[in-house]
Design a protein around this motif. Structure first.
Motif, PDB file in Angstrom:
ATOM      1  N   GLY A 198      21.685 118.566  29.792  1.00  0.00           N
ATOM      2  CA  GLY A 198      21.434 117.740  31.104  1.00  0.00           C
ATOM      3  C   GLY A 198      21.132 118.695  32.172  1.00  0.00           C
ATOM      4  N   SER A 199      20.439 119.691  31.962  1.00  0.00           N
ATOM      5  CA  SER A 199      19.592 120.311  33.034  1.00  0.00           C
ATOM      6  C   SER A 199      18.252 120.027  33.306  1.00  0.00           C
ATOM      7  CB  SER A 199      19.785 122.060  32.844  1.00  0.00           C
ATOM      8  OG  SER A 199      18.929 122.207  31.466  1.00  0.00           O
ATOM      9  N   GLY A 200      17.776 119.376  32.539  1.00  0.00           N
ATOM     10  CA  GLY A 200      16.583 118.508  32.855  1.00  0.00           C
ATOM     11  C   GLY A 200      15.323 119.020  32.097  1.00  0.00           C
ATOM     12  N   LYS A 201      15.630 119.665  30.947  1.00  0.00           N
ATOM     13  CA  LYS A 201      14.612 120.178  29.997  1.00  0.00           C
ATOM     14  C   LYS A 201      13.675 119.087  29.231  1.00  0.00           C
ATOM     15  CE  LYS A 201      17.260 122.212  27.084  1.00  0.00           C
ATOM     16  NZ  LYS A 201      18.714 121.537  27.996  1.00  0.00           N
ATOM     17  N   THR A 202      14.095 118.034  28.842  1.00  0.00           N
ATOM     18  CA  THR A 202      13.459 116.956  28.422  1.00  0.00           C
ATOM     19  C   THR A 202      12.704 116.077  29.510  1.00  0.00           C
ATOM     20  OG1 THR A 202      14.745 116.663  26.541  1.00  0.00           O
ATOM     21  CG2 THR A 202      13.725 114.880  26.911  1.00  0.00           C
ATOM     22  N   THR A 203      13.329 116.169  30.702  1.00  0.00           N
ATOM     23  CA  THR A 203      12.703 115.493  31.732  1.00  0.00           C
ATOM     24  C   THR A 203      11.488 116.149  32.404  1.00  0.00           C
ATOM     25  OG1 THR A 203      14.944 114.799  32.693  1.00  0.00           O
ATOM     26  CG2 THR A 203      13.128 114.791  34.235  1.00  0.00           C
TER      27      THR A 203
ATOM     28  N   GLU B 162      24.836 117.340  41.217  1.00  0.00           N
ATOM     29  CA  GLU B 162      24.398 116.060  40.283  1.00  0.00           C
ATOM     30  C   GLU B 162      22.969 115.844  40.175  1.00  0.00           C
ATOM     31  OE1 GLU B 162      26.421 112.423  41.267  1.00  0.00           O
ATOM     32  OE2 GLU B 162      25.553 111.418  39.731  1.00  0.00           O
ATOM     33  N   ASN B 163      22.444 115.748  41.439  1.00  0.00           N
ATOM     34  CA  ASN B 163      20.763 115.619  41.453  1.00  0.00           C
ATOM     35  C   ASN B 163      19.915 116.736  41.816  1.00  0.00           C
ATOM     36  OD1 ASN B 163      21.063 112.698  40.558  1.00  0.00           O
ATOM     37  ND2 ASN B 163      22.136 112.551  42.431  1.00  0.00           N
TER      38      ASN B 163
ATOM     39  N   GLU C 111      12.577 123.583  23.622  1.00  0.00           N
ATOM     40  CA  GLU C 111      13.855 123.289  24.216  1.00  0.00           C
ATOM     41  C   GLU C 111      14.893 124.296  23.422  1.00  0.00           C
ATOM     42  OE1 GLU C 111      15.297 119.522  25.614  1.00  0.00           O
ATOM     43  OE2 GLU C 111      13.389 118.604  25.227  1.00  0.00           O
TER      44      GLU C 111
ATOM     45  N   ASP D 183      21.235 124.584  30.243  1.00  0.00           N
ATOM     46  CA  ASP D 183      22.252 123.823  29.551  1.00  0.00           C
ATOM     47  C   ASP D 183      21.955 122.329  29.154  1.00  0.00           C
ATOM     48  OD1 ASP D 183      23.891 125.881  29.719  1.00  0.00           O
ATOM     49  OD2 ASP D 183      24.861 125.188  31.653  1.00  0.00           O
TER      50      ASP D 183
ATOM     51  N   THR E 183      14.633 120.992  42.681  1.00  0.00           N
ATOM     52  CA  THR E 183      14.061 119.617  42.439  1.00  0.00           C
ATOM     53  C   THR E 183      15.345 118.549  42.876  1.00  0.00           C
ATOM     54  OG1 THR E 183      14.604 119.194  40.243  1.00  0.00           O
ATOM     55  CG2 THR E 183      12.344 120.073  40.931  1.00  0.00           C
TER      56      THR E 183
ATOM     57  N   THR F 268      11.300 116.544  39.204  1.00  0.00           N
ATOM     58  CA  THR F 268      11.041 117.421  38.110  1.00  0.00           C
ATOM     59  C   THR F 268       9.972 117.176  37.199  1.00  0.00           C
ATOM     60  OG1 THR F 268      13.591 118.054  38.059  1.00  0.00           O
ATOM     61  CG2 THR F 268      12.181 118.444  36.065  1.00  0.00           C
TER      62      THR F 268
ATOM     63  N   SER G  24      15.634 115.349  42.348  1.00  0.00           N
ATOM     64  CA  SER G  24      15.773 114.172  41.567  1.00  0.00           C
ATOM     65  C   SER G  24      14.819 114.346  40.222  1.00  0.00           C
ATOM     66  CB  SER G  24      15.027 112.792  42.134  1.00  0.00           C
ATOM     67  OG  SER G  24      13.559 113.206  42.366  1.00  0.00           O
ATOM     68  N   GLN G  25      14.995 113.414  39.263  1.00  0.00           N
ATOM     69  CA  GLN G  25      14.478 113.431  38.139  1.00  0.00           C
ATOM     70  C   GLN G  25      12.960 113.394  38.261  1.00  0.00           C
ATOM     71  OE1 GLN G  25      15.900 110.238  35.456  1.00  0.00           O
ATOM     72  NE2 GLN G  25      15.024 111.426  33.778  1.00  0.00           N
TER      73      GLN G  25
ATOM     74  N   ARG H 268      18.661 120.546  40.541  1.00  0.00           N
ATOM     75  CA  ARG H 268      17.996 121.635  39.497  1.00  0.00           C
ATOM     76  C   ARG H 268      17.261 122.698  40.178  1.00  0.00           C
ATOM     77  NH1 ARG H 268      21.206 118.076  38.149  1.00  0.00           N
ATOM     78  NH2 ARG H 268      21.214 116.962  36.284  1.00  0.00           N
TER      79      ARG H 268
HETATM   80  N1  LIG Z   1      16.715 116.973  39.859  1.00  0.00           N
HETATM   81  C1  LIG Z   1      16.856 116.564  38.511  1.00  0.00           C
HETATM   82  N2  LIG Z   1      15.871 117.007  37.586  1.00  0.00           N
HETATM   83  C2  LIG Z   1      15.821 116.495  36.256  1.00  0.00           C
HETATM   84  N3  LIG Z   1      16.977 115.778  35.793  1.00  0.00           N
HETATM   85  C3  LIG Z   1      17.796 115.233  36.672  1.00  0.00           C
HETATM   86  C4  LIG Z   1      17.668 115.649  38.032  1.00  0.00           C
HETATM   87  N4  LIG Z   1      18.898 115.260  38.672  1.00  0.00           N
HETATM   88  C5  LIG Z   1      19.643 114.476  37.873  1.00  0.00           C
HETATM   89  N5  LIG Z   1      18.735 114.592  36.830  1.00  0.00           N
HETATM   90  C6  LIG Z   1      19.319 113.826  35.521  1.00  0.00           C
HETATM   91  O1  LIG Z   1      19.874 115.047  34.476  1.00  0.00           O
HETATM   92  C7  LIG Z   1      19.686 114.380  33.184  1.00  0.00           C
HETATM   93  C8  LIG Z   1      18.728 115.612  32.614  1.00  0.00           C
HETATM   94  O2  LIG Z   1      18.570 114.969  31.116  1.00  0.00           O
HETATM   95  P1  LIG Z   1      17.643 115.704  30.079  1.00  0.00           P
HETATM   96  O3  LIG Z   1      16.246 116.028  30.812  1.00  0.00           O
HETATM   97  O4  LIG Z   1      17.366 115.081  28.925  1.00  0.00           O
HETATM   98  O5  LIG Z   1      18.138 117.308  30.074  1.00  0.00           O
HETATM   99  P2  LIG Z   1      18.112 118.272  28.725  1.00  0.00           P
HETATM  100  O6  LIG Z   1      16.854 118.122  27.917  1.00  0.00           O
HETATM  101  O7  LIG Z   1      18.137 119.748  29.614  1.00  0.00           O
HETATM  102  O8  LIG Z   1      19.360 117.998  27.844  1.00  0.00           O
HETATM  103  C9  LIG Z   1      19.022 113.140  33.104  1.00  0.00           C
HETATM  104  O9  LIG Z   1      19.821 112.011  33.107  1.00  0.00           O
HETATM  105  C10 LIG Z   1      18.623 113.122  34.675  1.00  0.00           C
HETATM  106  O10 LIG Z   1      18.179 111.750  35.112  1.00  0.00           O
END
Ligand SMILES: Nc1ncnc2c1ncn2[C@@H]1O[C@H](COP(=O)(O)OP(=O)(O)O)[C@@H](O)[C@H]1O
Ligand SMILES: [Mg+2]
Length: 146
Positions: free
Chosen positions: A38-43, A133-134, A110, A36, A8, A14, A10-11, A136
């Motif tokens: 910031g990998s996007g689990k909560t997203t 950065e963006n 998570e 890890d 993906t 995802t 972007s957030q 995943r």
């Molecule tokens: N492709 C992407 N998918 C998900 N999050 C992304 C992506 N690109 C950037 N981000 C950023 O990464 C961060 C993911 O945070 P979060 O979902 O809380 O992660 P985790 O729960 O794994 O710690 C957010 O700040 C989000 O905006």
């Protein structure tokens, strides 16, 4: 379910992936999330929530409580765990873990690797990896005990 691998960009992408996947979820399903900080689990969980007709704004990592409960479509309970701070699986027992994991709802976990011996036999696995950065890389599979 076949293995799914996608990147993906972007957030939002995802979340959209999670939303689509969640449409098929039913009571008793367990989702384990690996990746890890910031990998996007909560997203991704916010996306699952959308697919379950829960407002994604309600979804936060339950870092201090270990678990949040949301009510999804048709009153389906969603148990959202974040085990990041768990040091000992005994802390999970204190939550009456089985009741949530093998209950009448959907469990989303998570940092599921922290379950160790408590890892369920059957679950959907989502692994998330930073590519940039963006971006995943998400790998989704269904794990089934033979
Ligand atoms: N492709 C992407 N998918 C998900 N999050 C992304 C992506 N690109 C950037 N981000 C950023 O990464 C961060 C993911 O945070 P979060 O979902 O809380 O992660 P985790 O729960 O794994 O710690 C957010 O700040 C989000 O905006
Ligand atoms: Mg998180």
């Amino acid at each position: 379910m076949k293995k799914i691998k996608l990147t993906t960009k972007s957030q939002q992408e995802t979340m959209d992936f999670g939303e689509g996947f969640a449409k098929a979820l039913k009571a008793g399903d367990i989702i384990c999330l690996f990746g890890d900080l910031g990998s996007g689990k909560t997203t991704l969980v916010k996306g699952f929530a959308k697919g379950l007709l829960i407002s994604p704004r309600k979804v936060h990592s339950p870092t201090f409580t270990l678990m949040n409960v949301y009510e999804g479509r048709n009153s389906l309970p969603i148990f959202h765990f974040d085990l990041y701070r768990i040091e000992d699986v005994k802390e999970i027992f204190a939550l009456d873990y089985e009741e949530y994991l093998f209950g009448n709802g959907v469990a989303i976990i998570e940092w599921a690797e922290k379950l160790h011996d408590l890892m369920p036999g059957n679950y959907y696995s989502f692994e998330l990896k930073h590519k940039s950065e963006n971006e995943r890389l998400i790998t989704a599979t269904k794990k089934e005990k033979k």
